[in-house]
Scaffold this active site. Structure first.
Site, PDB file in Angstrom:
ATOM      1  N   PRO A 178      59.803 108.348   4.551  1.00 12.11           N
ATOM      2  CA  PRO A 178      59.770 107.166   3.712  1.00 12.11           C
ATOM      3  C   PRO A 178      59.732 105.881   4.522  1.00 12.11           C
ATOM      4  O   PRO A 178      60.596 105.661   5.366  1.00 12.11           O
ATOM      5  CB  PRO A 178      61.052 107.264   2.890  1.00 12.11           C
ATOM      6  CG  PRO A 178      61.913 108.244   3.565  1.00 12.11           C
ATOM      7  CD  PRO A 178      61.136 108.945   4.616  1.00 12.11           C
ATOM      8  N   GLU A 179      58.736 105.074   4.273  1.00 13.07           N
ATOM      9  CA  GLU A 179      58.667 103.742   4.854  1.00 13.07           C
ATOM     10  C   GLU A 179      58.871 102.762   3.694  1.00 13.07           C
ATOM     11  O   GLU A 179      59.210 103.183   2.601  1.00 13.07           O
ATOM     12  CB  GLU A 179      57.311 103.540   5.549  1.00 13.07           C
ATOM     13  CG  GLU A 179      57.052 104.588   6.628  1.00 13.07           C
ATOM     14  CD  GLU A 179      55.720 104.423   7.345  1.00 13.07           C
ATOM     15  OE1 GLU A 179      55.248 103.284   7.444  1.00 13.07           O
ATOM     16  OE2 GLU A 179      55.171 105.434   7.795  1.00 13.07           O
ATOM     17  N   ARG A 196      66.063 117.716   7.081  1.00  8.64           N
ATOM     18  CA  ARG A 196      66.464 117.633   8.485  1.00  8.64           C
ATOM     19  C   ARG A 196      67.850 117.051   8.730  1.00  8.64           C
ATOM     20  O   ARG A 196      68.272 116.939   9.869  1.00  8.64           O
ATOM     21  CB  ARG A 196      65.404 116.851   9.263  1.00  8.64           C
ATOM     22  CG  ARG A 196      64.119 117.654   9.410  1.00  8.64           C
ATOM     23  CD  ARG A 196      63.020 116.882  10.091  1.00  8.64           C
ATOM     24  NE  ARG A 196      63.274 116.679  11.498  1.00  8.64           N
ATOM     25  CZ  ARG A 196      62.425 116.064  12.321  1.00  8.64           C
ATOM     26  NH1 ARG A 196      61.280 115.604  11.844  1.00  8.64           N
ATOM     27  NH2 ARG A 196      62.711 115.921  13.581  1.00  8.64           N
ATOM     28  N   ARG A 240      58.467  87.979  21.608  1.00  7.80           N
ATOM     29  CA  ARG A 240      58.451  89.357  22.086  1.00  7.80           C
ATOM     30  C   ARG A 240      57.118  89.678  22.750  1.00  7.80           C
ATOM     31  O   ARG A 240      56.590  90.777  22.603  1.00  7.80           O
ATOM     32  CB  ARG A 240      58.698  90.304  20.896  1.00  7.80           C
ATOM     33  CG  ARG A 240      60.006  90.017  20.159  1.00  7.80           C
ATOM     34  CD  ARG A 240      61.204  90.392  21.000  1.00  7.80           C
ATOM     35  NE  ARG A 240      61.137  91.790  21.384  1.00  7.80           N
ATOM     36  CZ  ARG A 240      61.527  92.801  20.615  1.00  7.80           C
ATOM     37  NH1 ARG A 240      62.017  92.570  19.424  1.00  7.80           N
ATOM     38  NH2 ARG A 240      61.442  94.042  21.048  1.00  7.80           N
TER      39      ARG A 240
END
Length: 292
Positions: free
Chosen positions: A2-3, A112, A168
DNA sequence: GGCGATGTTTCCCC
DNA sequence: AGGGGAAACATCGC
């Protein structure tokens, strides 16, 4: 799995399904689900609480409870939150159950076992779901990774992204977009899709992007995330939404998991590589390494 | 049976 | 600071 779009889909569905319901019981079927808090203490803080609403923050699902506490659920790789009416047949791999007084329930299914739940004091969380203090951050424990900007919020402007890329500048753009401390909610799928749409090579350094590229990337991130939400998220294997159904975004992948297939834009074969330990898919013609 | 891969995040070492 | 790798864990496919 899931994003942001998948979690948004689940949160919206649950909002309609469980808002107003009262928790009658909480059961953990896996000891580490609520760690470091013992399931018994966890249950005590949930029982008799009414669900006031359900929100998404990054990839986290937040259940707002009466009294001000917030139940935070991190689905990680394989977590699912399935709403089930009373007397529904059992599901496999249920790690935890939020049972309501009307006997309907939300089941946390997680193959998992990476997913986690926590309860935080709502006063430590701002309206946007961000921790207000270091203490608030600690209260999230392992769930607090999400401190980055929401890419679908008004605060996420082209200018913000430009400044961020400058700050960044030494990071590879592909890896940078995956870091939830910068921008929250982008995972491997939407990362690959956004870079393809913006025609930016995944290994480009953030600081090397031109103003035009940063603007394209800003547009592409919003576009792919909104498309994912509109299609109910992407599904692979056994990933399902809160109603137990698959999304449709996986049919729309332009590059993700499309190795050797033709680029939808130029026809060149899509290349799979590994970057930052993650599979990456890009078009070697459309997404050039060279700085324009 | 073995090996590699899988959507996330954190942590440790260089 | 950033990169790389490993770890948490289970399953699937070759």
């Amino acid at each position: 799995m899931p994003e942001l779009p998948e979690v948004e889909t689940i949160a919206r569905q649950l909002r309609g399904l469980v808002t107003g319901r009262v928790i009658g019981a909480f059961r953990s079927h896996w000891g580490r689900l609520t760690e470091p808090v013992p399931p018994r203490h966890f249950a005590r803080r949930l029982v008799d609480r009414r669900i006031e609403g359900v929100r998404r923050r990054g990839k986290l699902v937040l259940f707002d409870l009466d009294g001000g506490d917030v139940l935070v659920v991190s689905l990680r790789m394989t977590g699912q939150l399935l709403f089930r009416e009373a007397e529904a047949p059992p599901d496999l791999r249920v790690r935890g159950v939020i049972a309501f007084t009307d006997r309907s329930e939300v089941r946390f299914v997680d193959t998992r076992k990476f997913g986690r739940m926590a309860i935080v004091d709502g006063r430590e969380i701002g309206a946007d779901g961000t921790a207000r203090s270091a203490a608030g951050a600690r209260a999230h424990g392992p769930l607090h990774a999400t401190s980055g900007i929401e890419p679908l919020s008004r605060a996420f402007t082209t200018r913000w992204l430009g400044d961020f890329l400058h700050r960044r500048g030494r990071s590879a753009i592909k890896v940078l977009l995956l870091d939830p401390r910068g921008i929250a909610g982008i995972g491997n799928i939407y990362d690959c899709e956004a870079l393809w749409r913006a025609r930016i090579h995944p290994t480009r350094l953030a600081g090397s992007l031109t103003t035009a590229e940063a603007a394209r990337l800003h547009e592409a991130i919003g576009w792919v995330l909104r498309k994912g939400i509109r299609l109910g998220g992407a599904s692979r294997r056994d990933y399902l939404d809160a109603r137990g159904r698959a999304g449709r975004m996986q049919r729309e992948f332009q590059v993700y998991a499309q190795a050797d297939r033709p680029c939808p834009r130029c026809g060149r074969a899509i290349v799979r590589s590994v970057q930052g330990g993650r599979a990456t898919f890009h078009c070697p013609r459309c997404q050039t390494v060279r700085v324009p």
